[in-house]
Design a protein around this motif. Structure first.
Motif, PDB file in Angstrom:
ATOM      1  N   VAL A   1       0.332   5.281   0.654  1.00 57.11           N
ATOM      2  CA  VAL A   1      -0.550   6.378   1.060  1.00 57.11           C
ATOM      3  C   VAL A   1       0.205   7.668   0.764  1.00 57.11           C
ATOM      4  O   VAL A   1       1.365   7.819   1.165  1.00 57.11           O
TER       5      VAL A   1
ATOM      6  N   VAL B   1       0.855  -1.182   0.000  1.00 52.63           N
ATOM      7  CA  VAL B   1       0.000   0.000   0.000  1.00 52.63           C
ATOM      8  C   VAL B   1       0.891   1.232   0.000  1.00 52.63           C
ATOM      9  O   VAL B   1       1.895   1.272   0.723  1.00 52.63           O
TER      10      VAL B   1
ATOM     11  N   VAL C   1      -3.373   5.074  -2.412  1.00 57.58           N
ATOM     12  CA  VAL C   1      -4.473   5.813  -1.789  1.00 57.58           C
ATOM     13  C   VAL C   1      -4.036   7.232  -1.442  1.00 57.58           C
ATOM     14  O   VAL C   1      -3.047   7.428  -0.743  1.00 57.58           O
TER      15      VAL C   1
ATOM     16  N   PRO D   1      -5.603  -5.641   1.894  1.00 65.45           N
ATOM     17  CA  PRO D   1      -5.921  -4.259   2.266  1.00 65.45           C
ATOM     18  C   PRO D   1      -7.050  -3.717   1.396  1.00 65.45           C
ATOM     19  O   PRO D   1      -7.216  -4.126   0.235  1.00 65.45           O
TER      20      PRO D   1
ATOM     21  N   LEU E   1      -8.320   3.123   5.816  1.00 61.29           N
ATOM     22  CA  LEU E   1      -7.613   1.961   5.294  1.00 61.29           C
ATOM     23  C   LEU E   1      -7.878   0.807   6.237  1.00 61.29           C
ATOM     24  O   LEU E   1      -7.745   0.947   7.455  1.00 61.29           O
TER      25      LEU E   1
ATOM     26  N   ALA F   1      -9.325   0.228   0.931  1.00 61.86           N
ATOM     27  CA  ALA F   1      -9.441   1.613   1.388  1.00 61.86           C
ATOM     28  C   ALA F   1     -10.761   2.199   0.920  1.00 61.86           C
ATOM     29  O   ALA F   1     -11.346   1.747  -0.068  1.00 61.86           O
TER      30      ALA F   1
ATOM     31  N   ASN G   1      -7.920   6.252  -5.172  1.00 61.81           N
ATOM     32  CA  ASN G   1      -8.005   4.952  -4.528  1.00 61.81           C
ATOM     33  C   ASN G   1      -8.042   3.887  -5.620  1.00 61.81           C
ATOM     34  O   ASN G   1      -9.107   3.495  -6.064  1.00 61.81           O
TER      35      ASN G   1
END
Length: 182
Positions: free
Chosen positions: A111, A109, A129, A156, A149, A158, A120
């Motif tokens: 961010v 992931v 994300v 995962p 998240l 989000a 996303n």
């Protein structure tokens, strides 16, 4: 694990406080990630009252934020590697590409922030994300936003949530069994 996502608060210039709707949504979170451009480190205080906070500096942050948080982090949580970066540096012609270039194939992931526009999407095996901004909406963004998240045994996922004053509905990154996004 449930993680609150926020970025580009630009306080106190763009807002005096984080909107209560965001604080309410983060209640019960295990962790909160701030993807840079805090501007004033005190923006983290109401978030720290909810859950532990990890942040990175953005291109508008002062030396105190840069010195404390740095430009980039990799967190290992619930068996996942999460990259946290603002997104203003790196290789690529847009914010998403620059953010992803900071973590070549070593996270699941990423961010990031910087664009003030929620994002996303899956890029192969990496979930990218951007929670957008709850305080500084740009003309190309559908509304003020933040994210959540979820680190689950199935992977995962989000959600992007838009504030009620600019409601555009949540955007989920949950995959169908065939690997397609919903």
């Amino acid at each position: 694990m449930r993680i609150g996502l926020i970025s580009d608060t630009h306080m106190p210039k763009r807002a005096k406080a984080i909107p209560q709707e965001v604080l309410d949504a983060f209640a019960g979170a295990d962790l909160i990630l701030h993807a840079g451009d805090l501007v004033d480190p005190q923006v983290l205080e109401p978030l720290e009252a909810i859950a532990p906070v990890v942040a990175v500096a953005g291109n508008n942050d002062p030396a105190a934020v840069i010195d404390k948080w740095g430009w980039k982090r990799v967190l290992e949580l619930e068996g996942y590697r999460i990259g946290l970066v603002h997104g203003h540096e790196g290789k690529g012609t847009n914010t998403v590409a620059r953010a992803l270039s900071q973590f070549p194939n070593d996270v699941g992931v990423v961010v990031f922030g910087h664009s003030h526009s929620a994002y996303n999407e899956w890029h192969g095996s990496i979930l990218a994300v951007n929670p957008g901004s709850p305080t500084d909406r740009r003309r190309w963004s559908p509304g003020y936003s933040y994210g959540l998240l979820y680190l689950e045994p199935t992977g995962p996922r989000a959600e992007i949530r838009f504030l009620a004053r600019q409601a555009a509905g949540p955007r989920s990154s949950e995959r169908t069994p065939q690997g397609q996004e919903t």
